[in-house]
Design a protein around this motif. Sequence first.
Motif, PDB file in Angstrom:
ATOM      1  N   GLY A  32       0.974   3.292   9.894  1.00 30.76           N
ATOM      2  CA  GLY A  32      -0.324   3.115   9.248  1.00 30.76           C
ATOM      3  C   GLY A  32      -1.141   4.382   9.234  1.00 30.76           C
ATOM      4  O   GLY A  32      -1.765   4.732   8.232  1.00 30.76           O
ATOM      5  N   ARG A  33      -1.120   5.111  10.329  1.00 29.43           N
ATOM      6  CA  ARG A  33      -1.875   6.352  10.388  1.00 29.43           C
ATOM      7  C   ARG A  33      -1.262   7.401   9.470  1.00 29.43           C
ATOM      8  O   ARG A  33      -1.967   8.184   8.831  1.00 29.43           O
ATOM      9  N   LEU A  34       0.067   7.449   9.400  1.00 34.31           N
ATOM     10  CA  LEU A  34       0.728   8.380   8.480  1.00 34.31           C
ATOM     11  C   LEU A  34       0.320   8.101   7.037  1.00 34.31           C
ATOM     12  O   LEU A  34       0.081   9.020   6.246  1.00 34.31           O
ATOM     13  N   THR A  35       0.220   6.819   6.708  1.00 30.74           N
ATOM     14  CA  THR A  35      -0.193   6.444   5.349  1.00 30.74           C
ATOM     15  C   THR A  35      -1.567   7.002   5.032  1.00 30.74           C
ATOM     16  O   THR A  35      -1.800   7.580   3.962  1.00 30.74           O
ATOM     17  N   TRP A  36      -2.484   6.876   5.971  1.00 35.00           N
ATOM     18  CA  TRP A  36      -3.845   7.346   5.719  1.00 35.00           C
ATOM     19  C   TRP A  36      -3.952   8.862   5.753  1.00 35.00           C
ATOM     20  O   TRP A  36      -4.816   9.445   5.098  1.00 35.00           O
ATOM     21  N   MET A  37      -3.070   9.525   6.501  1.00 37.52           N
ATOM     22  CA  MET A  37      -3.041  10.990   6.450  1.00 37.52           C
ATOM     23  C   MET A  37      -2.749  11.467   5.033  1.00 37.52           C
ATOM     24  O   MET A  37      -3.364  12.411   4.528  1.00 37.52           O
ATOM     25  N   GLN A  84      -6.961   3.370  10.418  1.00 41.36           N
ATOM     26  CA  GLN A  84      -5.695   3.823  11.008  1.00 41.36           C
ATOM     27  C   GLN A  84      -4.539   2.877  10.710  1.00 41.36           C
ATOM     28  O   GLN A  84      -3.427   3.099  11.183  1.00 41.36           O
ATOM     29  N   SER A  85      -4.776   1.809   9.961  1.00 42.19           N
ATOM     30  CA  SER A  85      -3.709   0.834   9.725  1.00 42.19           C
ATOM     31  C   SER A  85      -3.639   0.454   8.254  1.00 42.19           C
ATOM     32  O   SER A  85      -4.597   0.619   7.496  1.00 42.19           O
ATOM     33  N   ASP A  86      -2.501  -0.072   7.878  1.00 44.62           N
ATOM     34  CA  ASP A  86      -2.261  -0.524   6.499  1.00 44.62           C
ATOM     35  C   ASP A  86      -1.342  -1.747   6.568  1.00 44.62           C
ATOM     36  O   ASP A  86      -0.171  -1.686   6.177  1.00 44.62           O
ATOM     37  N   PRO A  87      -1.863  -2.874   7.085  1.00 43.82           N
ATOM     38  CA  PRO A  87      -1.006  -4.020   7.413  1.00 43.82           C
ATOM     39  C   PRO A  87      -0.215  -4.592   6.246  1.00 43.82           C
ATOM     40  O   PRO A  87       0.927  -5.013   6.414  1.00 43.82           O
ATOM     41  N   LYS A 137      -0.956  -2.053   1.300  1.00 43.41           N
ATOM     42  CA  LYS A 137      -1.743  -1.903   0.071  1.00 43.41           C
ATOM     43  C   LYS A 137      -1.954  -0.432  -0.252  1.00 43.41           C
ATOM     44  O   LYS A 137      -1.779   0.006  -1.394  1.00 43.41           O
ATOM     45  N   VAL A 138      -2.339   0.337   0.768  1.00 46.30           N
ATOM     46  CA  VAL A 138      -2.615   1.754   0.551  1.00 46.30           C
ATOM     47  C   VAL A 138      -1.328   2.505   0.244  1.00 46.30           C
ATOM     48  O   VAL A 138      -1.298   3.385  -0.625  1.00 46.30           O
ATOM     49  N   LEU A 139      -0.249   2.185   0.942  1.00 49.39           N
ATOM     50  CA  LEU A 139       1.024   2.854   0.692  1.00 49.39           C
ATOM     51  C   LEU A 139       1.481   2.638  -0.747  1.00 49.39           C
ATOM     52  O   LEU A 139       1.980   3.567  -1.402  1.00 49.39           O
TER      53      LEU A 139
END
Length: 608
Positions: free
Chosen positions: A416-421, A361-364, A367-369
């Motif tokens: 962070g959650r939006l990124t993973w969505m 749920q996070s992307d501190p 990296k994912v974004l």
Amino acid sequence: MSSPSPAALSDDAPAPEATAADPLDGPDYPPHARIPVKRLEKNPRNTRTDYGITEEFIQTIADGDGPENDLVVFPSPDNPGMFRVHDGHRRLFALQQLANREENGGDRTVWCRIRPELVNNLKGMLLGQLTTSLHHKPLTDPEVGQTLFSLDEMGVDIATLQKATGKSRKDVETAIAAGHLSEDSRAVLAAANRQTTYEEEALLAAQEQDPDVPDDAVEEMRQLIAKGAGINYAINVVTTTRREAAEMARLIDELQTAGVSVTEEMPEEAVSLWRLQDADGATFTEQTHTTCPGHGAYFPSRTRPSFYCTCPQTHGYEPPQARQREEKPKLPTAQVRAGNTAWRESGKERLTWWKGKLATQSDPNQKVLKIIVELLAVDPPEPLRDLFGTIHLKEFFTDLVGKVPSRSTVSKAATGRLTWMLMKRIVAAMEYWMTQPSYSDHLWRTDALGRPESRAVAQRWLQICEKLGHTLQPIEQAVAQGRDYHGDLASSDATGELVTTIDPAAPEAETAHTTDAQPSGAGQTSPGGEIETTSADDNSGARADSEADAPAHATDEPSPDHLDAADAGDYDPDAWVDPTDATTKPIAADQPDAGDDLSAHDLVAVAG
């Protein structure tokens, strides 16, 4: 003797002065004492193998900033005058290294708690290791498994082990099962330097103990693990290969009993039956072609034969005009079968990993974004261009990533959650493309029937998976590193080489098929739904070019022979068509109002 106060246990407190009767010589040992490091020894029954001794840790011990609690020791049962460490091996090794570096290192002492009752009390020692590891550097999963196994062997009940570890009964039983793993397998795991869990080790131990699993199958699993494969992947590859090889042996026997010639490879002059038509324009099948002297079969897939004709001219077949393409050798069929199995099993392992990873749920560090922006805005790969907007309509999406988010869910979600969505949709599109047979089987290949552009996309995606924490299997490593893949096992098929061949100079067909039969290549529609053209001026290279020009799976339900042709490489390497049907299902949302679901365009807009 009374216990000293915490202040009395500091390094500044004077050590008990040795007398003619040194209390460290027993038998009445003090409960606390400063013991010279040179009189301390490792406990050979300590289950820890990873001590994590770093230079930084050694320096904290030297500076006096390390763990403040005493070492726990007991008189050595084997070496009089020595003390065996029960708790504190990391500090012991650090102190020994410091003593070796110092001029007067032999005089270094350390406060210890002396527990004579632990002498020859293996249960107490092992239970103590479990308990103390919870408060210091934890034991690894395999170390816990080994300890629990040893305690179980001594008769310690499950409830006691649960209390000592805080684990469920199922976890304790699994860890105990892992303790049955052989020393041979443990040596392989240690040499491979691959992180494992006691759940994985229990799976391998079960294979070793299963009377229906041959020893050479277990050895093949170890071979794969030694090459960097995960335990579950190694078990599945070997199990699948052997099961399919047994089925192939059965089918070969059945075909040979029926008088069908079986070859390991499709002969150069042969043409797949689905390319041929009889006088009425019907495509040949293995049943309608059996009387032709050129009738034969081979196994591009272990579980289903593919049939061909070695005298296609009998049926009026003319090869299509040759296309200019780089000349590369084609992989042996046995190697293709083995590679396809490895690729499919690695895909299953990767999907399992993604299901856990996508719960993030996070992307501190964004990296994912950054990966998302690079894939969508900078250089979108083919699968995202083709599938990103519609992948949520496929059952594959729901199985892998779950429901499509609703607008209300998105409006309340943190960044962070939006990124993973958004990442979930990307993962679904990419993995659908990476794992759907039969086209995706060719992504690992670098021979004449490989597709370099698609392999480059697969390489890029696997590098992203590795960057996010996925441990690549050997075949994935080869693709990610741009290397050829030559197989994991010494023998690809348990059945060995096929024993029959056919005469390449087969006689002309008899009355079963007339010479008026029309080739499906002469302006006819192939099973893939595309129109093929031929040239009467070019009668050479029939097989190579006909296979190269074969269509991809454009139909919803391709014929079995057509699927087998794709297994062997009988497809168009310059085209990709979604090999599954176009059936859709209602969009699943996490809110009752399905009309409130977000489209791919909406998600991108929100992320942007």
